[in-house]
Design an enzyme around this catalytic site. Sequence first.
Site, mmCIF file in Angstrom:
data_model
loop_
_atom_site.group_PDB
_atom_site.id
_atom_site.type_symbol
_atom_site.label_atom_id
_atom_site.label_comp_id
_atom_site.label_asym_id
_atom_site.label_seq_id
_atom_site.Cartn_x
_atom_site.Cartn_y
_atom_site.Cartn_z
ATOM 1 N N HIS A 47 0.844 -1.193 0.000
ATOM 2 C CA HIS A 47 0.000 0.000 0.000
ATOM 3 C C HIS A 47 0.885 1.250 0.000
ATOM 4 C CE1 HIS A 47 -3.387 -2.429 1.891
ATOM 5 N NE2 HIS A 47 -2.338 -3.097 2.344
ATOM 6 N N TYR A 48 0.299 2.374 -0.442
ATOM 7 C CA TYR A 48 0.857 3.656 -0.019
ATOM 8 C C TYR A 48 -0.112 4.279 0.980
ATOM 9 C CZ TYR A 48 -2.010 5.948 -3.758
ATOM 10 O OH TYR A 48 -3.013 6.387 -4.579
ATOM 11 N N THR A 49 0.404 5.143 1.842
ATOM 12 C CA THR A 49 -0.401 5.650 2.947
ATOM 13 C C THR A 49 -1.281 6.833 2.560
ATOM 14 O OG1 THR A 49 1.362 7.148 3.644
ATOM 15 C CG2 THR A 49 1.334 4.926 4.624
ATOM 16 N N GLU A 116 2.583 -0.924 4.563
ATOM 17 C CA GLU A 116 2.250 0.445 4.195
ATOM 18 C C GLU A 116 3.547 1.229 3.972
ATOM 19 O OE1 GLU A 116 -0.552 2.101 3.698
ATOM 20 O OE2 GLU A 116 -2.160 0.881 4.585
ATOM 21 N N HIS A 163 -2.636 -3.188 -3.315
ATOM 22 C CA HIS A 163 -4.012 -3.035 -2.852
ATOM 23 C C HIS A 163 -4.965 -2.928 -4.046
ATOM 24 C CE1 HIS A 163 -6.610 -1.095 0.561
ATOM 25 N NE2 HIS A 163 -7.065 -2.274 0.178
ATOM 26 N N ASP A 173 -3.640 2.198 -4.932
ATOM 27 C CA ASP A 173 -2.281 2.064 -4.415
ATOM 28 C C ASP A 173 -1.737 0.648 -4.641
ATOM 29 O OD1 ASP A 173 -4.382 1.513 -2.452
ATOM 30 O OD2 ASP A 173 -2.808 1.191 -0.978
#
Length: 274
Positions: A47-49, A116, A163, A173
């Site tokens: 994921h990216y946050t 993340e 994700h 993401d």
Amino acid sequence: MRLVLLLALTLLLSACHSALEQRNGYWVDTAHPAQGARPRIRVVVLHYTAEDFPASLATLTDREVSAHYLIPRQPPQQAGEAVIWQLVPESQLAWHAGPSFWRGATRLNDTSVGIEIVNQGYRRTLTGLQWQPFTAAQQQVLTMLLRDIIRRYGIAPENIVGHSDIAPQRKQDPGPLFPWQQLAQQGIGAWPDAATVQRYLAGQAADQPVSPERLLATLQRYGYDAATARTPESQRKLIAAFQMHFRPQDYRGLADAETLAIARALLARYGEAQ
């Protein structure tokens, strides 16, 4: 007869004494592992946050959302090595995937490790979406973390996903700038063989339109949830998620010959979802 059985059991325990493990008030014989066992963790979801580090840490340690690991943009150093945050033990479930599907499985929180990566994602500009690149320091420590997780659980390359792969109708993401190809070159994750892609293209132009139904059926065979993508918009989102992962230079979600060739090359290399 009872004495014989007790003697046999005693001899068996003696022979396997090295496999006995003492616990709190009892012993366990671990010499006969079941062949039907498999690791609980089968997938890694990246994921990216979409937030900076302080906001990401606050969000991921609250009650609503969690992940196993959090990687800052510039990880601090300890004795010359990067420090990352583990927020949930790998043995425990984290709430990072949400409603999800991958290669026939749902409820991916139950069977995955969530990582993340601090990254703002994208911002809208007059010329379109502008995505934030990942840092070299993030990529370096992520590579080491993924190698460790793969080694511990024997995770297949096709089960290192984003994700957006497992929830393409909701998520984008880790986005088109995530270095999937570079990771695959280091033996981490899936990537199509270039020669096989060209063979399936068979001289067609990359942007030659193909049947969306044929492309979606191929993506379903590889592992995506194409069966529930029934509207043109949901189909576009799913195709775009696949393209962001495997052809990030053009992720408009159009069904074209190159996208189909890439999907077929992945099937040839990694097999169909079971």
